[in-house]
Design an enzyme around this catalytic site. Structure first.
Site, PDB file in Angstrom:
ATOM      1  N   ASP A   1       1.164   0.704  -1.001  1.00 43.56           N
ATOM      2  CA  ASP A   1       1.091   2.036  -0.407  1.00 43.56           C
ATOM      3  C   ASP A   1      -0.367   2.412  -0.129  1.00 43.56           C
ATOM      4  O   ASP A   1      -1.204   2.354  -1.036  1.00 43.56           O
ATOM      5  CB  ASP A   1       1.726   3.047  -1.365  1.00 43.56           C
ATOM      6  CG  ASP A   1       1.929   4.422  -0.755  1.00 43.56           C
ATOM      7  OD1 ASP A   1       1.487   4.649   0.383  1.00 43.56           O
ATOM      8  OD2 ASP A   1       2.535   5.266  -1.446  1.00 43.56           O
TER       9      ASP A   1
ATOM     10  N   GLY B   1       5.868  -0.636   0.349  1.00 48.32           N
ATOM     11  CA  GLY B   1       4.999   0.447   0.743  1.00 48.32           C
ATOM     12  C   GLY B   1       5.470   1.801   0.252  1.00 48.32           C
ATOM     13  O   GLY B   1       6.092   1.923  -0.815  1.00 48.32           O
ATOM     14  N   HIS B   2       5.190   2.827   1.050  1.00 48.32           N
ATOM     15  CA  HIS B   2       5.405   4.216   0.661  1.00 48.32           C
ATOM     16  C   HIS B   2       6.888   4.540   0.506  1.00 48.32           C
ATOM     17  O   HIS B   2       7.290   5.183  -0.460  1.00 48.32           O
ATOM     18  CB  HIS B   2       4.761   5.113   1.717  1.00 48.32           C
ATOM     19  CG  HIS B   2       4.684   6.552   1.345  1.00 48.32           C
ATOM     20  ND1 HIS B   2       3.941   7.002   0.279  1.00 48.32           N
ATOM     21  CD2 HIS B   2       5.245   7.664   1.908  1.00 48.32           C
ATOM     22  CE1 HIS B   2       4.033   8.334   0.198  1.00 48.32           C
ATOM     23  NE2 HIS B   2       4.828   8.741   1.171  1.00 48.32           N
ATOM     24  N   PHE B   3       7.695   4.119   1.469  1.00 48.67           N
ATOM     25  CA  PHE B   3       9.138   4.364   1.404  1.00 48.67           C
ATOM     26  C   PHE B   3       9.831   3.121   0.869  1.00 48.67           C
ATOM     27  O   PHE B   3      10.508   2.389   1.592  1.00 48.67           O
ATOM     28  CB  PHE B   3       9.673   4.789   2.774  1.00 48.67           C
ATOM     29  CG  PHE B   3       9.343   6.207   3.124  1.00 48.67           C
ATOM     30  CD1 PHE B   3       9.887   7.263   2.415  1.00 48.67           C
ATOM     31  CD2 PHE B   3       8.463   6.499   4.156  1.00 48.67           C
ATOM     32  CE1 PHE B   3       9.587   8.573   2.717  1.00 48.67           C
ATOM     33  CE2 PHE B   3       8.152   7.812   4.475  1.00 48.67           C
ATOM     34  CZ  PHE B   3       8.713   8.855   3.750  1.00 48.67           C
TER      35      PHE B   3
END
Length: 293
Positions: A238, A264-266
């Site tokens: 992320d 990553g972020h999601f």
């Protein structure tokens, strides 16, 4: 198939959309989404968790299918979003719960915990920050500048965050195989971001985000004093909230479990099964879990 209910509740004259699944007497897990999405981000996780948990996933005001009043009618601050979430829990008769927080969901969840410390049975943080170490400086510099000065120039720096390239990037960055990410996820978000007035609401929240940092010492003290169990399951690639933010929970949460995955972020879009397994295992760590919510 697991029955997932799609419901609305009136909270102070605002319509709050929420997804709910699982037995009424199971421990409640409150799922709090981030920007720019909604409870839609939990669409695959909810069926995986329902049964061991009663899962409740609201859309914040200005997001998803909840009300999106103009900024003249509603003050878009994290305090206000937390107040609405607290109102929803009251309407549903939920007085004790664990929470899963991601991105914006974290400062909303921290406010709930600080207002009613004994209500929170446990915390799952999935790329949801509570430490300065979690901020990636290059990403956040424009946000801090806009929070300090809402000038037209600083607003112009923030507006690209509302656009297609930035929204798609949040889903695909840090994912070794982006073909795993369903493009409907960001198309769903973009369609709802395009509602009239939502841009002003989101800009107000961008500007308010800086104030969340002032809560961190109190949140960290709550973690130490409450000894609430913590699971930090994080996309280690992320570039918004760094993996150091996950590791930092170990300082204040006794026995914090930290899981860093190659995403990553999601993270749910690429590693949903791994996250679901971790959250299911976390249930046994909840104090009084068998007593329900």
């Amino acid at each position: 198939m697991v029955a997932v209910h799609h419901r609305t509740a009136d909270v102070g004259g605002l319509t709050v959309f929420y997804r709910e699944a699982g037995p009424a007497d199971a421990p409640v897990l409150l799922l709090l989404h981030g920007y720019p999405t909604s409870s839609h981000m939990f669409r695959h996780l909810i069926p995986a968790l329902a049964g061991p948990y009663r899962v409740i996933a609201p859309d914040h005001i200005g997001f998803g299918r909840s009300s999106a009043p103009g900024t003249a009618e509603f003050a878009y601050t994290f305090d206000a979003l937390a107040d609405v979430t607290r109102g929803l829990l009251d309407r549903l008769g939920v007085h004790r719960y664990a929470m899963y927080v991601q991105d914006y969901g974290a400062p909303i969840g921290w406010r709930l915990a600080l207002a009613s410390p004994g209500a929170v049975l446990g915390v799952v943080s999935q790329n949801g920050n509570a430490y300065e170490e979690g901020f990636v400086p290059e990403f956040w510099e424009a946000v801090w500048a806009y929070g300090a000065d809402r000038s037209p120039a600083n607003e112009a720096r923030m507006r690209p965050a509302l656009g297609r390239e930035a929204v798609e990037w949040q889903y695909t960055h840090g994912v070794p195989d982006p073909s795993l990410i369903d493009p409907d996820a960001w198309e769903h978000d973009l369609a709802l971001l395009a509602r009239p007035g939502v841009d002003r609401a989101q800009l107000a929240l961008f500007a308010d985000y800086s104030g969340n940092r002032a809560l961190y010492p109190a949140v960290q003290e709550w973690l130490r004093s409450s000894r609430v169990p913590v699971l930090a399951v994080w996309g280690r690639n992320d570039e918004i909230f760094a993996a150091a933010g996950a590791e930092a929970f170990r300082r204040d949460a006794p026995g914090a479990e930290v899981i860093l995955l190659d995403g990553g972020h999601f993270l749910l879009e690429s590693h949903g099964d791994e996250v679901a397994a971790a959250v299911l295992g976390f249930r046994d760590r909840l104090p009084g879990a068998r007593d329900g919510g």
